[in-house]
Scaffold this active site. Structure first.
Site, PDB file in Angstrom:
ATOM      1  N   HIS A 200     -17.091 -22.042 -17.024  1.00 16.27           N
ATOM      2  CA  HIS A 200     -18.183 -22.993 -16.807  1.00 16.27           C
ATOM      3  C   HIS A 200     -18.831 -23.291 -18.149  1.00 16.27           C
ATOM      4  CE1 HIS A 200     -21.421 -25.066 -14.591  1.00 16.27           C
ATOM      5  NE2 HIS A 200     -22.178 -24.637 -15.583  1.00 16.27           N
ATOM      6  N   CYS A 201     -18.862 -24.560 -18.523  1.00 16.87           N
ATOM      7  CA  CYS A 201     -19.401 -24.965 -19.816  1.00 16.87           C
ATOM      8  C   CYS A 201     -20.793 -25.564 -19.623  1.00 16.87           C
ATOM      9  CB  CYS A 201     -18.474 -25.986 -20.488  1.00 16.87           C
ATOM     10  SG  CYS A 201     -19.061 -26.548 -22.104  1.00 16.87           S
ATOM     11  N   VAL A 202     -21.799 -24.936 -20.234  1.00 18.70           N
ATOM     12  CA  VAL A 202     -23.169 -25.435 -20.094  1.00 18.70           C
ATOM     13  C   VAL A 202     -23.356 -26.745 -20.853  1.00 18.70           C
ATOM     14  CG1 VAL A 202     -24.150 -23.151 -19.720  1.00 18.70           C
ATOM     15  CG2 VAL A 202     -23.930 -24.019 -22.055  1.00 18.70           C
ATOM     16  N   ASN A 205     -22.257 -29.233 -18.439  1.00 15.36           N
ATOM     17  CA  ASN A 205     -22.868 -28.993 -17.136  1.00 15.36           C
ATOM     18  C   ASN A 205     -21.833 -29.105 -16.017  1.00 15.36           C
ATOM     19  OD1 ASN A 205     -25.045 -28.389 -15.410  1.00 15.36           O
ATOM     20  ND2 ASN A 205     -25.411 -30.556 -15.000  1.00 15.36           N
ATOM     21  N   ASN A 206     -20.664 -28.518 -16.265  1.00  9.96           N
ATOM     22  CA  ASN A 206     -19.591 -28.623 -15.293  1.00  9.96           C
ATOM     23  C   ASN A 206     -18.598 -27.487 -15.526  1.00  9.96           C
ATOM     24  OD1 ASN A 206     -18.092 -29.629 -13.184  1.00  9.96           O
ATOM     25  ND2 ASN A 206     -17.333 -31.424 -14.273  1.00  9.96           N
TER      26      ASN A 206
END
Length: 365
Positions: A200-202, A205-206
């Site tokens: 999950h990549c902040v 946001n996905n």
């Protein structure tokens, strides 16, 4: 300084050589770079090493005695919101940083480089990379990473083989109440199971999964290229400015009456005093290029061997089960993880950039 005018470099225009401490700007910048890189390595390795995990835990306990409890609760709430809930904080921060960098590049470097007769192709290359990067950034943010639902559960179960080590058969997700296909994982941030889950990549946001890994890799590639291109253009500008003005050939007389030659450290400090924002910009994009370049190489390596970040992390933990310091039941036999999904470089890349399940879903719709 431009238009054929060489700057007058008198003794007064330089700082006093005798009074310059050894912890000058260049040394401080190199120390800052070393600390940033060390922190990055510690974050990456710390979560995978037992001893570093204990060190971090003990450090947290020490800080818990120093920081007031109310402040600790506030910090935990902020950290939970930032890293454990879907929000656009890092997306907005990403766009702000990118806007600030390109504003500084346009405001100062672009105009000055035109006066020095730089090729417009090189000057406009960062803008072209920015446009392409924003396209892939948007696709990474809005594209479904491969959410597993009741409708496509059977389809995903047939895509990958179960290895019975990391991904055993007939396991259900306790949250989604779905059978977990091989290489899938439930994301606690997005609250969904994702097919071929990577991480999950902040910043986007996905989740990064089967259907948007290609966009994420392209986004990472263009972001690295834009930072590196801007670093090269800015550095070449400063070097050409020094060469044209013959600053490096100048000498000056210090307070003791001794003739001093301008060395590299002194030259960097002079450029910093003359163009402070440009030097800071160069430092920022150089550090960013190294960090992004390292992460890009790691991501491309995983793509080449058809392994996700989640599998790499779990595989390393499985490998560490053979280490004597890992706690496990006495009767438990360690199982070595073997990547069974790699089928050659081109097949692995084709699987990422042309996912079969995504084409099948589009045909159904």
């Amino acid at each position: 300084m431009f238009g054929g005018v060489t700057p007058e470099l008198s003794a007064e225009s330089y700082p006093d050589k005798r009074n310059i401490p050894r912890m000058d700007f260049l040394v401080l910048f190199l120390l800052y770079l070393a600390l940033v890189l060390l922190g990055f390595v510690m974050i990456c390795v710390g979560s995978k090493t037992h001893y570093l995990q204990g060190l971090i835990s003990r450090g947290s306990q020490i800080f818990s005695y120093i920081i007031p409890e109310c402040l600790q609760r506030a910090m935990l709430r902020v950290l939970h919101y930032l890293f454990h809930t879907r929000n656009y904080t890092f997306v907005i921060l990403h766009l702000i940083l990118q806007g600030m960098v390109y504003t500084e590049y346009t405001w100062e470097i672009f105009g000055l480089c035109q006066q020095l007769e730089f090729s417009l192709y090189y000057l406009f290359l960062p803008y072209l990379l920015l446009i392409v990067n924003l396209v892939f950034f948007t696709l990474s943010c809005v594209t479904d990473p491969g959410t597993i639902t009741k409708a496509n559960e059977l389809l995903f179960l047939q895509v990958y083989e179960f290895d019975e080590v990391m991904f055993p058969k007939n396991v259900r997700c306790p949250t989604c109440d779905l059978r977990k296909p091989a290489r899938s994982k439930h994301c606690s941030v997005c609250n969904r199971c994702v097919h071929r889950f990577d991480h999950h990549c902040v910043w986007v946001n996905n989740c990064v999964g089967a259907w948007n890994t290609r966009y994420f890799l392209s986004y990472l590639l263009t972001l690295t290229a834009s930072a590196a291109t801007m670093a090269v253009v800015s550095t070449v500008f400063l070097v050409r400015l020094v060469v044209m003005s013959d600053v490096y050939l100048q000498t000056y007389v210090d307070d003791l009456g001794h003739l001093q030659v301008v060395d590299t450290v002194f030259l960097v400090q002079y450029l910093f005093l003359t163009f402070p924002r440009i030097v800071f910009l160069v430092g920022f994009v150089v550090v960013l290029s190294f960090l992004l370049g390292g992460y890009l190489c790691f991501s491309l390596y995983l793509a080449a061997i058809n392994q996700t970040t989640n599998e790499w992390y779990k595989g390393s933990r499985a490998w560490c089960q053979h280490c004597p310091h890992m706690a496990r039941p006495p009767a438990a036999e360690p199982q070595a993880y073997r990547n069974i999904h790699s089928h050659g470089l081109w097949s692995n890349l084709r699987e990422i950039f042309l996912p079969a399940t995504a084409r099948y879903e589009r045909k159904k719709k």
